[in-house]
Motif scaffolding. Structure first.
Motif, PDB file in Angstrom:
ATOM      1  N   ASP A 454      41.683  34.385  50.354  1.00  0.00           N
ATOM      2  CA  ASP A 454      42.497  33.350  50.632  1.00  0.00           C
ATOM      3  C   ASP A 454      41.939  31.903  49.627  1.00  0.00           C
ATOM      4  OD1 ASP A 454      44.189  34.420  52.418  1.00  0.00           O
ATOM      5  OD2 ASP A 454      43.348  33.296  54.152  1.00  0.00           O
ATOM      6  N   ALA A 455      40.793  31.745  49.681  1.00  0.00           N
ATOM      7  CA  ALA A 455      40.261  30.587  48.732  1.00  0.00           C
ATOM      8  C   ALA A 455      40.552  31.030  47.116  1.00  0.00           C
ATOM      9  CB  ALA A 455      38.726  30.456  48.849  1.00  0.00           C
ATOM     10  N   LYS A 456      40.345  32.269  47.015  1.00  0.00           N
ATOM     11  CA  LYS A 456      40.442  32.868  45.430  1.00  0.00           C
ATOM     12  C   LYS A 456      42.156  32.726  45.133  1.00  0.00           C
ATOM     13  CE  LYS A 456      38.220  34.689  42.804  1.00  0.00           C
ATOM     14  NZ  LYS A 456      37.751  36.083  42.303  1.00  0.00           N
ATOM     15  N   PHE A 457      42.706  33.054  46.185  1.00  0.00           N
ATOM     16  CA  PHE A 457      44.270  33.064  45.804  1.00  0.00           C
ATOM     17  C   PHE A 457      44.812  31.433  45.821  1.00  0.00           C
ATOM     18  CE2 PHE A 457      48.893  33.170  47.310  1.00  0.00           C
ATOM     19  CZ  PHE A 457      49.121  34.246  46.549  1.00  0.00           C
ATOM     20  N   GLN A 458      44.010  30.453  46.367  1.00  0.00           N
ATOM     21  CA  GLN A 458      44.462  29.051  46.434  1.00  0.00           C
ATOM     22  C   GLN A 458      44.022  28.667  44.809  1.00  0.00           C
ATOM     23  OE1 GLN A 458      42.962  26.819  49.498  1.00  0.00           O
ATOM     24  NE2 GLN A 458      44.362  25.021  48.830  1.00  0.00           N
ATOM     25  N   LEU A 459      42.921  29.290  44.211  1.00  0.00           N
ATOM     26  CA  LEU A 459      42.666  28.690  43.068  1.00  0.00           C
ATOM     27  C   LEU A 459      43.404  29.258  41.908  1.00  0.00           C
ATOM     28  CD1 LEU A 459      40.482  27.975  40.728  1.00  0.00           C
ATOM     29  CD2 LEU A 459      39.221  30.108  41.130  1.00  0.00           C
ATOM     30  N   VAL A 460      43.906  30.716  42.094  1.00  0.00           N
ATOM     31  CA  VAL A 460      44.790  31.229  41.220  1.00  0.00           C
ATOM     32  C   VAL A 460      46.298  30.392  41.046  1.00  0.00           C
ATOM     33  CG1 VAL A 460      46.119  33.135  40.690  1.00  0.00           C
ATOM     34  CG2 VAL A 460      43.685  33.433  41.463  1.00  0.00           C
ATOM     35  N   GLY A 461      46.540  29.931  42.491  1.00  0.00           N
ATOM     36  CA  GLY A 461      47.738  29.315  42.580  1.00  0.00           C
ATOM     37  C   GLY A 461      47.539  28.062  41.968  1.00  0.00           C
ATOM     38  N   SER A 462      46.528  27.571  42.052  1.00  0.00           N
ATOM     39  CA  SER A 462      46.585  26.192  41.421  1.00  0.00           C
ATOM     40  C   SER A 462      46.802  26.303  39.988  1.00  0.00           C
ATOM     41  CB  SER A 462      45.203  25.327  41.934  1.00  0.00           C
ATOM     42  OG  SER A 462      45.334  24.977  43.074  1.00  0.00           O
ATOM     43  N   LEU A 463      46.161  27.205  39.386  1.00  0.00           N
ATOM     44  CA  LEU A 463      46.017  27.375  37.849  1.00  0.00           C
ATOM     45  C   LEU A 463      47.502  27.744  37.623  1.00  0.00           C
ATOM     46  CD1 LEU A 463      42.785  29.498  37.255  1.00  0.00           C
ATOM     47  CD2 LEU A 463      43.228  27.342  36.098  1.00  0.00           C
ATOM     48  N   VAL A 464      48.253  28.531  38.086  1.00  0.00           N
ATOM     49  CA  VAL A 464      49.451  29.017  37.908  1.00  0.00           C
ATOM     50  C   VAL A 464      50.340  27.815  37.750  1.00  0.00           C
ATOM     51  CG1 VAL A 464      51.624  30.298  38.336  1.00  0.00           C
ATOM     52  CG2 VAL A 464      49.122  31.480  38.293  1.00  0.00           C
ATOM     53  N   GLY A 465      50.065  26.825  38.925  1.00  0.00           N
ATOM     54  CA  GLY A 465      51.129  25.612  39.162  1.00  0.00           C
ATOM     55  C   GLY A 465      51.027  24.866  38.292  1.00  0.00           C
ATOM     56  N   SER A 466      50.008  24.932  37.286  1.00  0.00           N
ATOM     57  CA  SER A 466      49.734  23.460  36.516  1.00  0.00           C
ATOM     58  C   SER A 466      50.438  23.700  35.365  1.00  0.00           C
ATOM     59  CB  SER A 466      48.098  23.510  36.212  1.00  0.00           C
ATOM     60  OG  SER A 466      48.026  22.665  35.162  1.00  0.00           O
ATOM     61  N   SER A 467      51.008  22.468  34.810  1.00  0.00           N
ATOM     62  CA  SER A 467      52.033  22.330  33.538  1.00  0.00           C
ATOM     63  C   SER A 467      51.206  22.787  32.411  1.00  0.00           C
ATOM     64  CB  SER A 467      52.727  21.123  33.577  1.00  0.00           C
ATOM     65  OG  SER A 467      51.578  20.113  33.564  1.00  0.00           O
ATOM     66  N   THR A 468      49.795  22.583  32.367  1.00  0.00           N
ATOM     67  CA  THR A 468      49.032  22.811  31.129  1.00  0.00           C
ATOM     68  C   THR A 468      48.312  24.122  31.069  1.00  0.00           C
ATOM     69  OG1 THR A 468      47.204  21.752  32.048  1.00  0.00           O
ATOM     70  CG2 THR A 468      48.871  20.295  30.980  1.00  0.00           C
ATOM     71  N   ALA A 469      48.536  25.142  32.096  1.00  0.00           N
ATOM     72  CA  ALA A 469      47.429  26.094  32.097  1.00  0.00           C
ATOM     73  C   ALA A 469      48.083  27.100  31.109  1.00  0.00           C
ATOM     74  CB  ALA A 469      47.694  26.770  33.522  1.00  0.00           C
ATOM     75  N   ALA A 470      49.445  27.383  31.007  1.00  0.00           N
ATOM     76  CA  ALA A 470      49.849  28.508  29.889  1.00  0.00           C
ATOM     77  C   ALA A 470      49.310  28.015  28.686  1.00  0.00           C
ATOM     78  CB  ALA A 470      51.290  28.401  29.867  1.00  0.00           C
ATOM     79  N   GLU A 471      49.270  26.926  28.098  1.00  0.00           N
ATOM     80  CA  GLU A 471      48.901  26.373  26.919  1.00  0.00           C
ATOM     81  C   GLU A 471      47.389  26.505  26.705  1.00  0.00           C
ATOM     82  OE1 GLU A 471      48.835  22.738  23.837  1.00  0.00           O
ATOM     83  OE2 GLU A 471      50.114  22.642  25.612  1.00  0.00           O
ATOM     84  N   ILE A 472      46.737  25.997  27.858  1.00  0.00           N
ATOM     85  CA  ILE A 472      45.372  26.131  27.678  1.00  0.00           C
ATOM     86  C   ILE A 472      44.595  27.357  27.725  1.00  0.00           C
ATOM     87  CG2 ILE A 472      43.266  25.144  28.681  1.00  0.00           C
ATOM     88  CD1 ILE A 472      44.933  23.034  27.263  1.00  0.00           C
ATOM     89  N   LEU A 473      45.046  28.201  28.828  1.00  0.00           N
ATOM     90  CA  LEU A 473      44.306  29.328  29.111  1.00  0.00           C
ATOM     91  C   LEU A 473      44.914  30.562  28.065  1.00  0.00           C
ATOM     92  CD1 LEU A 473      44.618  29.418  32.855  1.00  0.00           C
ATOM     93  CD2 LEU A 473      42.829  28.617  31.466  1.00  0.00           C
ATOM     94  N   GLY A 474      46.106  30.371  27.592  1.00  0.00           N
ATOM     95  CA  GLY A 474      46.723  31.464  26.771  1.00  0.00           C
ATOM     96  C   GLY A 474      47.489  32.427  27.518  1.00  0.00           C
ATOM     97  N   SER A 475      48.336  32.937  26.951  1.00  0.00           N
ATOM     98  CA  SER A 475      49.610  33.734  27.540  1.00  0.00           C
ATOM     99  C   SER A 475      48.921  34.994  28.237  1.00  0.00           C
ATOM    100  CB  SER A 475      50.623  34.309  26.512  1.00  0.00           C
ATOM    101  OG  SER A 475      50.036  34.938  25.660  1.00  0.00           O
ATOM    102  N   GLN A 476      47.658  35.490  27.713  1.00  0.00           N
ATOM    103  CA  GLN A 476      47.343  36.849  28.337  1.00  0.00           C
ATOM    104  C   GLN A 476      46.895  36.644  29.621  1.00  0.00           C
ATOM    105  OE1 GLN A 476      44.080  38.587  26.233  1.00  0.00           O
ATOM    106  NE2 GLN A 476      43.469  39.914  27.497  1.00  0.00           N
ATOM    107  N   TYR A 477      45.950  35.537  29.900  1.00  0.00           N
ATOM    108  CA  TYR A 477      45.313  35.198  31.002  1.00  0.00           C
ATOM    109  C   TYR A 477      46.374  34.622  32.110  1.00  0.00           C
ATOM    110  CZ  TYR A 477      40.499  36.055  29.681  1.00  0.00           C
ATOM    111  OH  TYR A 477      39.222  36.462  29.415  1.00  0.00           O
ATOM    112  N   TYR A 478      47.320  33.638  31.409  1.00  0.00           N
ATOM    113  CA  TYR A 478      48.392  33.122  32.490  1.00  0.00           C
ATOM    114  C   TYR A 478      49.360  34.513  33.170  1.00  0.00           C
ATOM    115  CZ  TYR A 478      51.857  29.668  34.068  1.00  0.00           C
ATOM    116  OH  TYR A 478      52.771  29.075  34.962  1.00  0.00           O
ATOM    117  N   ILE A 479      49.611  35.347  32.120  1.00  0.00           N
ATOM    118  CA  ILE A 479      50.492  36.497  32.612  1.00  0.00           C
ATOM    119  C   ILE A 479      49.471  37.264  33.771  1.00  0.00           C
ATOM    120  CG2 ILE A 479      51.659  38.650  32.142  1.00  0.00           C
ATOM    121  CD1 ILE A 479      52.106  37.478  29.332  1.00  0.00           C
TER     122      ILE A 479
END
Length: 504
Positions: A454-479
């Motif tokens: 659950d803790a790991k899932f919450q971390l992933v959810g926070s990243l996906v929900g961030s408006s800047t994550a796709a740009e910063i992390l790159g499309s490969q990791y974001y997908i």
């Protein structure tokens, strides 16, 4: 079903040793949903079950209690008051604690209901017996009595009966039983006081609150510590805080903190005082509380560096609480080097302290670093980033190392820190620039307990929900992160499933 219940009652009445028949009745009652049970038991009389409570056979008594609990919960409070008031009153003085708890609980249901409450309020002896239950040896009985009596605070007739009749004398007589029982009565009074300014007024006029406040300066340090806890509970409501301020309690507590230096027993009550001001700061204003009572803030920093784990733990919890708000973060930042020293200590404890202090330090650090998206101004982002880098020369590696240790609570605490920085631009930049970190986030084999997943899932959810994550992390990791989120926290990949089957 009503017929079968009636026939079972008849069978029970006709045998000398009714254990088997009672078991059958219990089974029959449990097979009917509570919502449907009312129709089945309405019109039935259960005097035979109440009469069987008068037995030395504990198994029989406890079976009867289970049966009656099921039946009485199906009946309305008014029906209870009209049909079983006498039987329940008898249960209040029964030698078996489960019978007492049953009776007190059902009386609590009655006093909550306006029409049923009238029946109870007109019966002084019932309420007197419930008050006497607060003096019981069995804590569960006393707790239930406090819970039921506190419901009287929701109506003026209830407050009048408790504080403006001779029941007040009954309460004071019960208080005289022992220190433990006295504090149970204080617990009831504080609970009632917290409901509304009106109920607080009744309690204040009864002199019981002033008696509690008087305990704060008593000679017995343990009693003083307990009184501080009680007063802290009273401060949870706004009207409670106003009353305490009028009585000068905040100033008194601040002076007690200052005077603690010369009191060899201060370690017994200092944690309570710090918790009091910590709660006060969160409910009112961290800045106002810290500026008005500087002794509190100085003592928290001092305790955080203390060698006594009890003192350190309370200080760390308090600092986490303070730093959970933007205003609290700004207050701590103003403390400069003092706070930096404390943050360094937290980091050290998180890495190599005793397990409990490690968990508390990780939780406090995650609170200090958390910023909601709407709070993420340039200044505040710079603040949380600077705090994160104070944790270690390599804070990402430090927290990741803690998360890989074989203790679920440490894993989850570390994950909460990563979750705290996951929505912040600087945090995402650190994540993508730290070698193998994103693979670590996406690795489902790390942390196998439900809490860890659950803790790991919450971390992933926070990243996906961030408006800047796709740009910063790159499309490969974001997908891949979105795919992880879509599959849920407990997903097992096909490859892993096949390899597990092969192993078997």
């Amino acid at each position: 079903m009503a017929t079968s219940i009636g026939s079972l009652l008849a069978e029970i009445a006709g045998v000398e040793d009714p254990i088997e028949e009672l078991q059958s009745l219990k089974t029959a009652l449990l097979s009917i949903p509570l919502s449907a049970l009312r129709d089945s038991v309405s019109g039935q009389r259960f005097n035979v079950i109440f009469s069987l409570l008068r037995s030395d056979d504990r198994e029989q008594v406890e079976l009867c209690v289970e049966i009656l609990e099921r039946i009485l919960m199906a009946l309305s409070p008014v029906s209870l008051a009209q049909n079983y008031r006498v039987e329940l009153q008898g249960g209040l003085t029964h030698p078996n604690e489960t019978v007492k708890i049953l009776a007190v609980k059902q009386i609590g249901r009655m006093v909550e209901h306006q029409d049923a409450a009238t029946e109870v309020l007109n019966n002084h002896d019932i309420l007197g017996a419930v008050i006497n239950c607060i003096g019981e040896d069995h804590m569960a009985v006393a707790k239930q009595a406090i819970k039921s009596l506190s419901k009287l605070s929701h109506s003026k007739p209830g407050l009048d009966m408790l504080f403006q009749s001779d029941l007040l004398k009954v309460m004071k007589d019960v208080m005289a039983t022992s220190d433990i029982v006295r504090y149970r009565i204080y617990e009831l009074v504080v609970e009632i006081s917290s409901v509304s300014p009106i109920s607080l007024g009744y309690c204040a006029n009864s002199s019981l609150i002033s008696q509690l406040i008087g305990e704060l300066t008593g000679d017995d340090v343990l009693i003083r510590a307990t009184a501080i806890e009680m007063v802290t509970t009273l401060a949870h409501s706004q009207h409670g805080r106003q009353y305490l301020a009028q009585q000068g309690i905040m100033d008194q507590f601040s002076n007690m903190i200052r005077g603690a230096e010369t009191d060899s027993f201060s370690s017994l009550y200092l944690p309570g005082l710090v918790k009091f001001f910590g709660n006060l700061a969160i409910m009112d204003s961290p800045q106002q509380v810290c500026e008005t009572y500087p002794a509190f803030q100085n003592k928290v920093f001092e305790m955080a560096l203390d060698r006594d784990p009890a003192m350190t733990g309370v200080a760390i919890d308090t600092l986490g609480l303070l730093g959970s708000t933007v205003e609290g973060k700004q207050v701590l930042q103003k403390a400069g080097e003092k706070f930096k020293a404390v943050l360094t200590r937290m980091s050290h404890l998180a890495s190599c302290g005793a397990t409990e202090l490690r968990v508390r330090s990780l939780d406090a650090i995650s609170q200090l670093l958390t910023l909601q998206p709407e709070e993420q101004t340039e200044d505040l982002l710079a603040l949380t980033e600077s705090w994160f880098h104070l944790l270690s020369n390599q804070p990402m590696d430090m927290i990741r190392n803690i998360s890989t240790q074989p203790f679920p609570e440490l894993h989850c605490g570390a994950m909460r820190i990563f979750t705290a920085i996951a929505t912040q631009l600087w945090g995402q930049k650190l994540m993508i620039s730290t070698p193998s970190f994103m693979e670590f986030v996406l690795d489902r084999s790390m942390g196998q307990t439900k809490d860890a997943k659950d803790a790991k899932f919450q971390l992933v959810g926070s990243l996906v929900g961030s408006s800047t994550a796709a740009e910063i992390l790159g499309s490969q990791y974001y997908i891949r992160l979105k795919s992880y989120l879509r599959d849920g926290p407990y997903h097992v990949s096909a490859v892993a499933a096949v390899s597990t089957e092969g192993a078997e």
